[in-house]
Scaffold this motif. Structure first.
Motif, PDB file in Angstrom:
ATOM      1  N   LEU A 719      31.263  33.142  25.473  1.00 17.68           N
ATOM      2  CA  LEU A 719      32.593  33.400  24.937  1.00 17.68           C
ATOM      3  C   LEU A 719      33.522  32.258  25.367  1.00 17.68           C
ATOM      4  O   LEU A 719      33.622  31.946  26.548  1.00 17.68           O
ATOM      5  N   ARG A 720      34.208  31.674  24.373  1.00 15.55           N
ATOM      6  CA  ARG A 720      35.192  30.638  24.693  1.00 15.55           C
ATOM      7  C   ARG A 720      36.222  30.573  23.575  1.00 15.55           C
ATOM      8  O   ARG A 720      35.928  30.939  22.425  1.00 15.55           O
ATOM      9  N   ASP A 721      37.440  30.150  23.944  1.00 13.91           N
ATOM     10  CA  ASP A 721      38.492  30.015  22.948  1.00 13.91           C
ATOM     11  C   ASP A 721      38.622  28.547  22.548  1.00 13.91           C
ATOM     12  O   ASP A 721      38.100  27.640  23.199  1.00 13.91           O
ATOM     13  N   ALA A 744      38.637  30.513  33.869  1.00 13.82           N
ATOM     14  CA  ALA A 744      39.798  30.849  33.055  1.00 13.82           C
ATOM     15  C   ALA A 744      41.051  30.222  33.645  1.00 13.82           C
ATOM     16  O   ALA A 744      41.267  30.243  34.860  1.00 13.82           O
ATOM     17  N   MET A 745      41.832  29.652  32.740  1.00 16.14           N
ATOM     18  CA  MET A 745      43.173  29.221  33.105  1.00 16.14           C
ATOM     19  C   MET A 745      44.094  30.430  33.018  1.00 16.14           C
ATOM     20  O   MET A 745      43.768  31.425  32.370  1.00 16.14           O
ATOM     21  N   ASN A 746      45.284  30.325  33.669  1.00 23.01           N
ATOM     22  CA  ASN A 746      46.215  31.454  33.699  1.00 23.01           C
ATOM     23  C   ASN A 746      45.497  32.695  34.217  1.00 23.01           C
ATOM     24  O   ASN A 746      45.453  33.742  33.589  1.00 23.01           O
ATOM     25  N   ALA A 747      44.923  32.518  35.396  1.00 23.57           N
ATOM     26  CA  ALA A 747      44.172  33.610  36.007  1.00 23.57           C
ATOM     27  C   ALA A 747      45.033  34.823  36.275  1.00 23.57           C
ATOM     28  O   ALA A 747      44.539  35.957  36.320  1.00 23.57           O
ATOM     29  N   ALA A 748      46.345  34.616  36.456  1.00 22.63           N
ATOM     30  CA  ALA A 748      47.232  35.742  36.758  1.00 22.63           C
ATOM     31  C   ALA A 748      47.161  36.799  35.679  1.00 22.63           C
ATOM     32  O   ALA A 748      47.040  38.003  35.955  1.00 22.63           O
ATOM     33  N   GLU A 749      47.229  36.362  34.416  1.00 24.86           N
ATOM     34  CA  GLU A 749      47.212  37.330  33.320  1.00 24.86           C
ATOM     35  C   GLU A 749      45.866  38.031  33.234  1.00 24.86           C
ATOM     36  O   GLU A 749      45.795  39.217  32.938  1.00 24.86           O
ATOM     37  N   LEU A 750      44.791  37.297  33.465  1.00 20.12           N
ATOM     38  CA  LEU A 750      43.461  37.911  33.415  1.00 20.12           C
ATOM     39  C   LEU A 750      43.300  38.961  34.503  1.00 20.12           C
ATOM     40  O   LEU A 750      42.829  40.075  34.257  1.00 20.12           O
ATOM     41  N   LEU A 751      43.743  38.617  35.762  1.00 21.32           N
ATOM     42  CA  LEU A 751      43.614  39.574  36.860  1.00 21.32           C
ATOM     43  C   LEU A 751      44.513  40.770  36.666  1.00 21.32           C
ATOM     44  O   LEU A 751      44.149  41.907  36.980  1.00 21.32           O
ATOM     45  N   GLU A 752      45.706  40.532  36.153  1.00 14.46           N
ATOM     46  CA  GLU A 752      46.638  41.645  35.951  1.00 14.46           C
ATOM     47  C   GLU A 752      46.150  42.588  34.866  1.00 14.46           C
ATOM     48  O   GLU A 752      46.367  43.794  34.935  1.00 14.46           O
ATOM     49  N   SER A 753      45.438  42.023  33.843  1.00 17.96           N
ATOM     50  CA  SER A 753      44.902  42.898  32.788  1.00 17.96           C
ATOM     51  C   SER A 753      43.810  43.804  33.345  1.00 17.96           C
ATOM     52  O   SER A 753      43.616  44.920  32.868  1.00 17.96           O
ATOM     53  N   MET A 754      43.091  43.310  34.366  1.00 16.37           N
ATOM     54  CA  MET A 754      42.038  44.121  34.972  1.00 16.37           C
ATOM     55  C   MET A 754      42.590  45.105  35.993  1.00 16.37           C
ATOM     56  O   MET A 754      42.000  46.153  36.223  1.00 16.37           O
ATOM     57  N   HIS A 755      43.730  44.725  36.656  1.00 15.24           N
ATOM     58  CA  HIS A 755      44.311  45.603  37.671  1.00 15.24           C
ATOM     59  C   HIS A 755      45.816  45.634  37.457  1.00 15.24           C
ATOM     60  O   HIS A 755      46.570  44.902  38.109  1.00 15.24           O
ATOM     61  N   PRO A 756      46.281  46.448  36.522  1.00 11.82           N
ATOM     62  CA  PRO A 756      47.718  46.493  36.234  1.00 11.82           C
ATOM     63  C   PRO A 756      48.507  46.922  37.471  1.00 11.82           C
ATOM     64  O   PRO A 756      48.004  47.597  38.370  1.00 11.82           O
ATOM     65  N   GLY A 757      49.790  46.481  37.526  1.00 16.36           N
ATOM     66  CA  GLY A 757      50.677  46.854  38.627  1.00 16.36           C
ATOM     67  C   GLY A 757      50.949  45.721  39.585  1.00 16.36           C
ATOM     68  O   GLY A 757      51.773  45.839  40.496  1.00 16.36           O
ATOM     69  N   THR A 758      50.237  44.610  39.414  1.00 12.97           N
ATOM     70  CA  THR A 758      50.462  43.432  40.254  1.00 12.97           C
ATOM     71  C   THR A 758      51.066  42.330  39.388  1.00 12.97           C
ATOM     72  O   THR A 758      50.514  41.995  38.339  1.00 12.97           O
ATOM     73  N   ASP A 759      52.207  41.773  39.869  1.00 14.06           N
ATOM     74  CA  ASP A 759      52.912  40.741  39.114  1.00 14.06           C
ATOM     75  C   ASP A 759      52.470  39.380  39.632  1.00 14.06           C
ATOM     76  O   ASP A 759      52.773  38.990  40.755  1.00 14.06           O
ATOM     77  N   LEU A 760      51.688  38.686  38.761  1.00 12.32           N
ATOM     78  CA  LEU A 760      51.119  37.409  39.140  1.00 12.32           C
ATOM     79  C   LEU A 760      51.560  36.343  38.150  1.00 12.32           C
ATOM     80  O   LEU A 760      52.025  36.629  37.039  1.00 12.32           O
ATOM     81  N   GLY A 762      50.358  32.136  36.796  1.00 12.95           N
ATOM     82  CA  GLY A 762      49.575  30.936  36.893  1.00 12.95           C
ATOM     83  C   GLY A 762      48.197  31.172  37.442  1.00 12.95           C
ATOM     84  O   GLY A 762      47.615  32.252  37.345  1.00 12.95           O
ATOM     85  N   GLY A 763      47.667  30.132  38.013  1.00 16.16           N
ATOM     86  CA  GLY A 763      46.369  30.242  38.648  1.00 16.16           C
ATOM     87  C   GLY A 763      45.210  29.802  37.755  1.00 16.16           C
ATOM     88  O   GLY A 763      45.300  29.752  36.532  1.00 16.16           O
ATOM     89  N   HIS A 764      44.147  29.410  38.446  1.00 13.84           N
ATOM     90  CA  HIS A 764      42.893  29.020  37.805  1.00 13.84           C
ATOM     91  C   HIS A 764      41.766  29.728  38.550  1.00 13.84           C
ATOM     92  O   HIS A 764      41.685  29.670  39.774  1.00 13.84           O
ATOM     93  N   ILE A 765      40.900  30.372  37.803  1.00 13.67           N
ATOM     94  CA  ILE A 765      39.834  31.176  38.426  1.00 13.67           C
ATOM     95  C   ILE A 765      38.487  30.644  37.989  1.00 13.67           C
ATOM     96  O   ILE A 765      38.304  30.231  36.840  1.00 13.67           O
ATOM     97  N   ASN A 766      37.540  30.648  38.916  1.00 15.16           N
ATOM     98  CA  ASN A 766      36.176  30.232  38.641  1.00 15.16           C
ATOM     99  C   ASN A 766      35.234  31.159  39.408  1.00 15.16           C
ATOM    100  O   ASN A 766      35.277  31.224  40.631  1.00 15.16           O
ATOM    101  N   PHE A 767      34.376  31.877  38.639  1.00 11.48           N
ATOM    102  CA  PHE A 767      33.477  32.868  39.230  1.00 11.48           C
ATOM    103  C   PHE A 767      32.054  32.473  38.824  1.00 11.48           C
ATOM    104  O   PHE A 767      31.702  32.489  37.645  1.00 11.48           O
ATOM    105  N   ILE A 768      31.238  32.108  39.815  1.00 12.53           N
ATOM    106  CA  ILE A 768      29.871  31.656  39.573  1.00 12.53           C
ATOM    107  C   ILE A 768      28.919  32.560  40.345  1.00 12.53           C
ATOM    108  O   ILE A 768      29.171  32.888  41.515  1.00 12.53           O
ATOM    109  N   GLY A 769      27.817  32.967  39.686  1.00 10.79           N
ATOM    110  CA  GLY A 769      26.856  33.823  40.378  1.00 10.79           C
ATOM    111  C   GLY A 769      25.633  34.094  39.520  1.00 10.79           C
ATOM    112  O   GLY A 769      25.308  33.357  38.583  1.00 10.79           O
ATOM    113  N   HIS A 770      24.936  35.193  39.829  1.00 13.40           N
ATOM    114  CA  HIS A 770      23.745  35.566  39.063  1.00 13.40           C
ATOM    115  C   HIS A 770      23.663  37.086  38.956  1.00 13.40           C
ATOM    116  O   HIS A 770      24.233  37.832  39.748  1.00 13.40           O
TER     117      HIS A 770
END
Length: 927
Positions: A719-721, A744-760, A762-770
């Protein structure tokens, strides 16, 4: 035959007369002697086959004074060179004085003892009898008679007309009784004939040897010329008892000389007839076609029966039997334990019991019971018509009760093969069936299927069956209550069943040979598909009832037509990721018209989906080799676009474009575990989404989404935009492990969509694993990195800071926010448990470290708040002093410990606020 017996009697009388004359020639005048010899010689030549005779005897004796007109002759031989020798041990002759006085020299009484006829040194027969002669007639009293018809046929005096018949009769006969003649006419008779053992052939009716073990015949002729006959005979275990009445013409002599007829009435009874012996007992010339069918198709068992017949026997002057004209024929038979093979390779009926009736026109076997193909034959009927005509027809009816599968095997067997004619053969049929099978066909040797009229009516209870068609999609029937009718031309089925686990009503018509009608097959189906919510899914995609109708037709050229109509009014659709919710009672329909192609595919000629906020136009094709459907003008709620759904090599392929899609809602609705009640089909998805929604504030523009699903497990996701603000990749499995990467860029919006109630911000997130999978559960392990994230409103963090008395940072949270330059965590996600290790967030004013676990709704974390993080971190890095004061921490010397526990909605917080100014190393030493 009666004429020959009469002539032989006259011959004997003549011979006796000659013998008497020879014995008395010494006592009677020469004139009387001469006249007597002439008279007897004339009688012998006129009435017997002996033409050239030579008479000898050993001695004679006079009857003396008590019988002066009688004498005895001893050891008499009457020899004819052509016809053999008649020898008599003792002959007694008597004359009437009245006849002698009248000049008549024929005797009035004679007796023969131990008379024997020999021919070519072979004994033909022997007899002891007495003859009374008077002007009113003569009487033959037979004390003993023995002869073998086969030996009689060797005599030259035997009439040629009956020689061939007598040659095949080896039945040594013994007879006693008496016979009375008047003026050379037979007037009365009473004879008893018996045979102990023997056999005979009577071609053309009985060409095979028929053994006789015990035969008794009583013949009685009364004064009205009616001969009553009683016959009892045994052949093997078979016993026959027959009573007959023969109405003779007034003149037996005229019948013998000129021919005529004899009226016959017969009644009989047979017991213990072996069915395998019917070919011997049933005359070949009598109804030959029914005879062939019965003797070919019936075996084993026994038959008891009765006979009643009226007939006319025609006699010609030479003694031949011209034919028998039956005026009436009837009777009953009672077979037991008989096996019946009806036609071709149809399963035979075993151990039948029945009742048979027959007459000149019909042979009827009714009330047949037995077993056929392992099921019960409750009532069977066989009717053979037109026995009095050249050609006959047979009608067979079988009423069967038993296993439905075995019934289908019967009407599928050769030469009928009715079910094999269907393109939708019934397979693996189970259940209970009551069936009536009707067969009609001519009794020909090589009967063809076109000549067979067949009908079968069945009622199936709790039936199971599998129907296949060229489209390759099986139809599974269960709990069926079906009525079936099939004949040589068509099949018809109607009833109710569970169709692929759906309650359904069906009506199926199949024509085998018709070309004038517009279809050869028609299947009308009305069913209801019920969708029950899965308990593991809080918001199912669909629930409720969808009734639908299918009309399927095939013409004589194998073109097929399909119409599908479904009413969606009572169904509930819940597709929040497409912004669509349909309530029960809201009107909606689906309609499809399709036609088959030359490649056995169905081409959709017309297709539509209509309802409130629900619309699509359907086109495309589907079949065995592959399918491709297109939904254009698509509207589902607020979602619009088009989709192409293909099915190829066992995989479902979905492509298309939609204007928007709610990704976060889909993830929230997705089951927590992989053990869903039914595995989804193998799927390949390739979509372009104009607006991919994670929340009201976080959305992707013009995103591309690909997914591959095999055996119920996700193989790959990408998935990519278009702006490259979001990228997620899940690689194919290698040794059971899948790697993933989320950036993902604008990690604040992504994290807030997953856990509403936190005002964030900007940010850049990178999650690597298996990702690994074990026992239907997914396990995720990875490292999370966050950069340049600003926190404004964080109630839980604010409360921890308040308890630790770090007021300045609290004010920053409520104002311009607290910025974290970098963060890191190790995450382990197993089923409902999320473990976070060595997590930290560091900024210019504040740092956080924590580790802990979230288990369903419970959490348990331990961490530290590090104020003035740059200074704290710099002090911790001073050699020796920093290590001692920080307690070997790489992050800070001064920090405030805190603990979180309890539920996620209302966690309990504990903070050691007064330890902030105490270096970590000193706190460790105290402990």
């Amino acid at each position: 035959m009666t004429r020959y017996y009469f002539k032989i009697s006259i011959f004997i009388l003549s011979f006796l007369g000659i013998t008497i004359y020879l014995g008395l020639q010494n006592y009677f005048p020469e004139k009387i002697h001469s006249k007597t010899i002439s008279y007897l010689t004339k009688i012998i030549k006129e009435n017997t086959p002996f033409k050239n005779i030579k008479i000898t005897y050993s001695s004679f004796s006079w009857g003396k004074w008590r019988h002066p007109l009688s004498f005895y002759l001893h050891k008499i031989n009457l020899q004819d060179e052509e016809n053999g020798i008649l020898s008599i041990e003792k002959l007694y002759v008597s004359w009437s004085i009245t006849n002698l006085l009248k000049g008549q020299f024929n005797p009035n009484w004679l007796s023969i003892q131990k008379g024997q006829l020999r021919h070519q040194q072979q004994s033909v027969g022997n007899a002891d009898f007495t003859i009374d002669l008077d002007p009113s007639g003569s009487t033959l009293t037979l004390d003993h008679l023995y002869f073998d018809p086969e030996t009689v046929a060797s005599l030259s005096m035997c009439p040629q007309a009956i020689k061939s018949s007598l040659e095949n009769i080896h039945l040594p006969l013994n007879a006693t009784g008496h016979v009375h003649f008047k003026e050379q006419e037979l007037t009365s008779m009473n004879l008893m004939v018996s045979v102990k053992t023997g056999h005979f052939l009577a071609t053309p009716y009985f060409p095979l040897p028929l053994s006789i073990y015990d035969l008794h015949v009583n013949m009685n002729l009364d004064s009205l010329q009616k001969m009553n006959v009683l016959i009892t005979v045994a052949t093997g275990d078979t016993h026959l008892s027959t009573q007959g009445q023969f109405i003779l013409p007034s003149s037996i002599m005229q019948l013998w000389q000129s021919g005529g007829k004899i009226d016959m009435i017969l009644t009989g009874e047979t017991t213990n007839v072996h069915v395998d012996d019917l070919s011997k007992l049933w005359p070949i010339g009598l109804a030959p076609k029914p005879r062939k069918w019965v003797t070919t198709n019936l075996s084993h068992g026994h038959v008891n029966g009765t006979l009643h017949a009226k007939a006319i026997l025609h006699i010609n002057p030479k003694g031949d039997v011209h034919d028998v004209m039956l005026d009436e024929l009837s009777g009953e038979l009672f077979p037991t334990g008989v096996n019946v093979n009806y036609l071709g390779k149809l399963p035979s009926v075993q151990r039948t019991n029945a009742h048979c009736r027959y007459n000149q026109q019909q042979f009827i076997i009714e009330e047949i019971t037995g077993t056929v193909n392992g099921i019960k034959l409750s009532n069977g009927l066989i009717i053979i018509d037109d026995l009095h005509k050249r050609d006959q027809h047979i009608q067979i009816t079988l009423d069967l009760i038993g296993d439905a599968g075995r019934v289908m095997e019967i009407i599928s067997a050769k030469p009928l093969e009715l079910i094999q004619k269907l393109g939708l053969p019934l397979k693996n049929t189970q259940g209970l069936s009551t069936t009536s099978v009707l067969l009609k066909f001519p009794l020909e040797s090589n009967v063809t299927l076109k000549q067979i009229q067949v009908e079968a009516r069945s009622k199936f209870m709790n039936a199971q069956a599998r129907l296949n068609d060229q489209t390759g999609y099986p139809i599974q029937l269960k709990q069926g209550n079906l009525d079936l009718f099939v004949d040589s031309d068509h099949l018809y089925i109607e009833g109710s069943a569970s169709l692929n686990d759906m309650p359904a009503q069906l009506e199926w018509t199949e024509y085998f040979n018709q070309t004038a009608i517009p279809f050869t097959r028609k299947l009308a189906l009305h069913a209801t598909k019920t969708f029950i919510p899965n308990q593991d899914v809080e918001s199912p995609v669909i629930s409720g009832h969808i009734p639908f109708d299918i009309l399927y037709k095939k013409d004589a050229k194998a073109n097929t037509f399909l119409t599908f109509t479904a009413a969606l009014d009572d169904a509930i659709f819940n597709l929040p990721w497409l912004s669509y919710h349909k309530q029960k009672g809201t009107s909606a329909t689906c309609y499809i018209e399709a036609k088959s192609s030359a490649d056995n595919e169905f081409i959709i000629q017309k297709g539509s989906l209509n309802g409130e906020n629900l619309k699509a136009t359907l086109s495309g094709s589907w079949g065995i080799l592959g399918s491709k459907l297109k939904l254009s003008n698509l509207q589902i709620g607020e979602t619009r676009g088009y989709l192409t759904i293909a099915h190829r090599q066992g995989r479902l392929i979905l492509k298309g474009n939609v204007n928007e899609f709610d990704m976060l809602t889909l993830l929230n609705e997705w089951p927590a575990t992989d053990n869903s009640p039914s595995s989804p089909p193998d799927t390949d998805i390739n979509l372009t989404i104009n607006k991919l929604i994670f929340s009201d504030t976080y959305q992707l523009k013009k995103a591309t989404f690909t997914l591959q699903l095999t055996d119920g497990d996700v193989q790959t996701i990408h998935l990519r935009d278009k702006a490259n603000q979001f990228h997620f990749l899940l690689t194919p499995s290698e040794n059971g492990v899948q790697a993933f990467n989320l950036e993902a860029m604008n990690a604040a919006e992504l994290l807030e969509s997953m856990h509403p109630g936190t005002d964030l911000e900007g940010g850049h997130i990178n999650f690597i694993g298996h990702r690994t999978k074990k026992d239907s559960h997914s396990f995720i392990e990875g490292e999370l990195d966050i950069k340049n994230l600003t926190v404004f409103e964080a109630p839980l963090l604010a409360k921890i800071l308040s308890l630790s008395s770090i007021q300045g940072i609290i004010h920053a949270l409520s104002g311009k926010g607290v910025k974290f330059d970098q963060g890191h965590a190790i995450i382990n996600w197993k089923q409902d448990n999320i473990t976070i290790k060595d997590a930290y967030l560091f900024g210019t004013s504040l740092g956080l470290t924590f580790s802990g676990m979230i288990s369903q709704q419970q959490l348990d974390f331990r961490g530290e708040i590090i104020p003035f993080y740059p200074l704290n971190s710099a002090l911790s890095k001073i050699p020796f002093i920093g290590e001692s004061l920080s307690g070997n921490s790489v992050h800070a010397i001064f920090s405030t410990p805190f603990w979180l526990s309890g539920t996620k909605s209302d966690p309990k917080i504990r903070v050691e606020a007064f330890t902030t100014l105490a270096p970590r190393g000193m706190r460790t030493m105290d402990k």
